[in-house]
Design a protein around this motif. Sequence first.
Motif, PDB file in Angstrom:
ATOM      1  N   ASN A 391      -5.001  -0.570  -2.681  1.00 45.32           N
ATOM      2  CA  ASN A 391      -5.306  -1.159  -1.383  1.00 45.32           C
ATOM      3  C   ASN A 391      -5.190  -0.133  -0.263  1.00 45.32           C
ATOM      4  OD1 ASN A 391      -5.284  -4.142  -2.269  1.00 45.32           O
ATOM      5  ND2 ASN A 391      -3.295  -3.380  -2.998  1.00 45.32           N
ATOM      6  N   ILE A 392      -6.009  -0.290   0.772  1.00 48.98           N
ATOM      7  CA  ILE A 392      -5.844   0.458   2.015  1.00 48.98           C
ATOM      8  C   ILE A 392      -5.087  -0.426   2.996  1.00 48.98           C
ATOM      9  CG2 ILE A 392      -6.999   1.483   4.006  1.00 48.98           C
ATOM     10  CD1 ILE A 392      -9.300   2.244   2.174  1.00 48.98           C
ATOM     11  N   PHE A 393      -3.983   0.100   3.528  1.00 49.57           N
ATOM     12  CA  PHE A 393      -3.194  -0.596   4.534  1.00 49.57           C
ATOM     13  C   PHE A 393      -3.158   0.254   5.803  1.00 49.57           C
ATOM     14  CE2 PHE A 393      -1.106  -1.901   0.485  1.00 49.57           C
ATOM     15  CZ  PHE A 393      -1.255  -3.284   0.577  1.00 49.57           C
ATOM     16  N   VAL A 394      -3.763  -0.233   6.876  1.00 48.63           N
ATOM     17  CA  VAL A 394      -3.692   0.452   8.161  1.00 48.63           C
ATOM     18  C   VAL A 394      -2.912  -0.444   9.120  1.00 48.63           C
ATOM     19  CG1 VAL A 394      -4.975   1.408  10.107  1.00 48.63           C
ATOM     20  CG2 VAL A 394      -5.849   1.671   7.766  1.00 48.63           C
ATOM     21  N   ALA A 395      -1.788   0.064   9.618  1.00 47.08           N
ATOM     22  CA  ALA A 395      -0.881  -0.742  10.430  1.00 47.08           C
ATOM     23  C   ALA A 395      -1.423  -0.973  11.831  1.00 47.08           C
ATOM     24  CB  ALA A 395       0.485  -0.071  10.509  1.00 47.08           C
ATOM     25  N   SER A 396      -0.934  -2.041  12.440  1.00 43.73           N
ATOM     26  CA  SER A 396      -1.175  -2.294  13.858  1.00 43.73           C
ATOM     27  C   SER A 396      -0.209  -1.453  14.683  1.00 43.73           C
ATOM     28  CB  SER A 396      -0.982  -3.781  14.161  1.00 43.73           C
ATOM     29  OG  SER A 396       0.386  -4.135  14.027  1.00 43.73           O
ATOM     30  N   SER A 397      -0.085  -1.756  15.956  1.00 46.14           N
ATOM     31  CA  SER A 397       0.785  -0.968  16.834  1.00 46.14           C
ATOM     32  C   SER A 397       2.262  -1.065  16.459  1.00 46.14           C
ATOM     33  CB  SER A 397       0.596  -1.427  18.283  1.00 46.14           C
ATOM     34  OG  SER A 397       0.912  -2.799  18.424  1.00 46.14           O
ATOM     35  N   THR A 398       2.633  -2.033  15.598  1.00 49.57           N
ATOM     36  CA  THR A 398       4.036  -2.137  15.160  1.00 49.57           C
ATOM     37  C   THR A 398       4.429  -1.047  14.174  1.00 49.57           C
ATOM     38  OG1 THR A 398       3.532  -3.591  13.288  1.00 49.57           O
ATOM     39  CG2 THR A 398       3.962  -4.643  15.422  1.00 49.57           C
ATOM     40  N   ASP A 399       3.439  -0.391  13.564  1.00 49.02           N
ATOM     41  CA  ASP A 399       3.653   0.605  12.505  1.00 49.02           C
ATOM     42  C   ASP A 399       4.203  -0.002  11.217  1.00 49.02           C
ATOM     43  OD1 ASP A 399       2.705   2.973  13.678  1.00 49.02           O
ATOM     44  OD2 ASP A 399       4.575   3.225  14.807  1.00 49.02           O
ATOM     45  N   VAL A 400       4.272  -1.346  11.111  1.00 48.51           N
ATOM     46  CA  VAL A 400       4.797  -1.990   9.903  1.00 48.51           C
ATOM     47  C   VAL A 400       3.663  -2.169   8.895  1.00 48.51           C
ATOM     48  CG1 VAL A 400       5.915  -4.030   8.947  1.00 48.51           C
ATOM     49  CG2 VAL A 400       6.585  -3.177  11.200  1.00 48.51           C
ATOM     50  N   LEU A 401       3.896  -1.711   7.681  1.00 48.84           N
ATOM     51  CA  LEU A 401       2.888  -1.778   6.628  1.00 48.84           C
ATOM     52  C   LEU A 401       3.181  -2.900   5.638  1.00 48.84           C
ATOM     53  CD1 LEU A 401       2.566   2.016   6.593  1.00 48.84           C
ATOM     54  CD2 LEU A 401       0.599   0.486   6.801  1.00 48.84           C
ATOM     55  N   ILE A 402       4.376  -2.901   5.056  1.00 47.74           N
ATOM     56  CA  ILE A 402       4.791  -3.989   4.159  1.00 47.74           C
ATOM     57  C   ILE A 402       6.126  -4.527   4.646  1.00 47.74           C
ATOM     58  CG2 ILE A 402       5.485  -4.612   1.808  1.00 47.74           C
ATOM     59  CD1 ILE A 402       3.649  -2.471   0.742  1.00 47.74           C
ATOM     60  N   TYR A 403       6.234  -5.856   4.684  1.00 50.82           N
ATOM     61  CA  TYR A 403       7.520  -6.476   5.001  1.00 50.82           C
ATOM     62  C   TYR A 403       7.913  -7.396   3.852  1.00 50.82           C
ATOM     63  CZ  TYR A 403      11.404  -8.552   7.435  1.00 50.82           C
ATOM     64  OH  TYR A 403      12.685  -8.944   7.772  1.00 50.82           O
ATOM     65  N   ASN A 404       8.996  -7.032   3.152  1.00 50.87           N
ATOM     66  CA  ASN A 404       9.538  -7.803   2.036  1.00 50.87           C
ATOM     67  C   ASN A 404      11.006  -8.060   2.349  1.00 50.87           C
ATOM     68  OD1 ASN A 404      10.736  -8.678  -0.332  1.00 50.87           O
ATOM     69  ND2 ASN A 404      10.171  -6.882  -1.550  1.00 50.87           N
ATOM     70  N   GLY A 405      11.313  -9.261   2.834  1.00 45.73           N
ATOM     71  CA  GLY A 405      12.654  -9.551   3.320  1.00 45.73           C
ATOM     72  C   GLY A 405      13.573 -10.233   2.333  1.00 45.73           C
TER      73      GLY A 405
END
Length: 509
Positions: A391-405
Amino acid sequence: MKKLGKFLLVGLSLGLGLAIGNLLTPAASAASTEYYVSTIGSDSNAGTSDAPWKTLQHAADTVSPGSKVYVRGGVYKEKLKITRSGSASQGPIVFASYGNETAIVDGTGLSVSGNEGLIELADVDYVTIQGFEIRNFTTASKNAVPTGIYVYGAGNFINLSDNKIHDIKNTATPTGKDRLGRDAHGIAVYGTKAPASIHNLTISGNELYNLVLGSSESLVLNGNVDGFAVTSNLIHDNDNIGIDLIGFEGTAPNTAYDQVRNGLVKGNRVYNNSVRNNPSYKSDDNSAGGIYVDGGKDNIIEQNYSYNNDIGVEIASEHAGKATSNITVRSNVIYNNRLTGIAMGGYDDERGSTVNSKIVNNTLYKNDTLDDGSGQLLVQYDTQNNVIKNNIFVASSTDVLIYNGYTQNSGNVVDYNLYFAPGGSSGANWTWKDKEYTGFATYKSETGNDAHSLFVDPKFVNATNGDFHLQPSSPAIDSGSTDNTIIGTEDIDGEPRAKGKAVNIGADE
């Protein structure tokens, strides 16, 4: 991520290894009989082109298998309930707009009684509805559910194609802590019997828009639906979920059959679907998925565009102890969605799980437009043994790519992806099993994920204008995992995979 119980309607497995075109094509039929309906006709006529009938319902109550009912242009202010079936030997019963004319089925002023479709198909086989405009079926009554086309019971070889469905609305005031009682659908297919299912179902080329849905969905398959293709539909500007594949709601009378399964969601364009102004939800809710699998299994979601929704694609289960399983999400372009691009797992620890699913060769671009920090991929509660590759993941202005909590998530394989973020490699952010990592090198070394992945500009042709094809110099070219068990045979444009020495990362080959 609906966060509300959907409105429950009370009331043969087909393997995906088969070609879906053959799967959904009935046997050759005998010569058909043609009938005609016109606003200036009469039900005492013969139903010929020169002496057409006046009402759709008279046609439905009269025709036999193999009949084609051509409906002349004009406005038909009536409900249509079809209970007669076509057959494999004689052919389907077809209701279609005539030629280039548009027959409009208009619900203005018609009552909505319980769960009711402006067009209904009840326990039928071999029926086609094609080329109608279906509109203005509305109610302000709590717990009435207006639907554009409503299919229920069991049935085989049902085809809903090239219809335009809009302004189906429930404007009741929702009540109670869960804000229930306000529900509507554009198209709803409910498999309410068992073991007999709704199968060989085709929903293709329809446009659904301006639907006021409350806590329901634009296009929904629920219960015992086994073997289907939802393809090339345009679903936009509605106040809840675009496409939904549901299980575990008690729609089928036997729990062993109560899952939508063995189907294909392909080539749809889903956008501008949100609960932001929906009174069935809190003002800060952003849970309308463009495409949502809630409890379904063994389905493929591919070659779709999903953008400007609350969530691009979600594969989850809202039911504790129940799993959404074996879902393949591949070769989709998902961008500018508010909360996240792809979500998986239960939205809290009282929900179900996502297991044995594959998220591969998708392009996700600047989702998380709310700046919530949910990133491009949101890994929620109880995800097990899933594959996230290519997959290609391009972040928004948050710079967050994956969030696994969630620390409970286990067995998920993450590799051969391409990441990019405005803050660069050192400023990019991942959260994995509830631990935050800043910087690509730190994230890889601490988690063991993404050993073969890249952090680099993917070089799209023109992402600003929605063109996510790769430039010839893109580092995503030939950089993916060539694993024939996951990648499929086509890219977002239907072109062959693995043109070069390896598979590209992302949706475009």
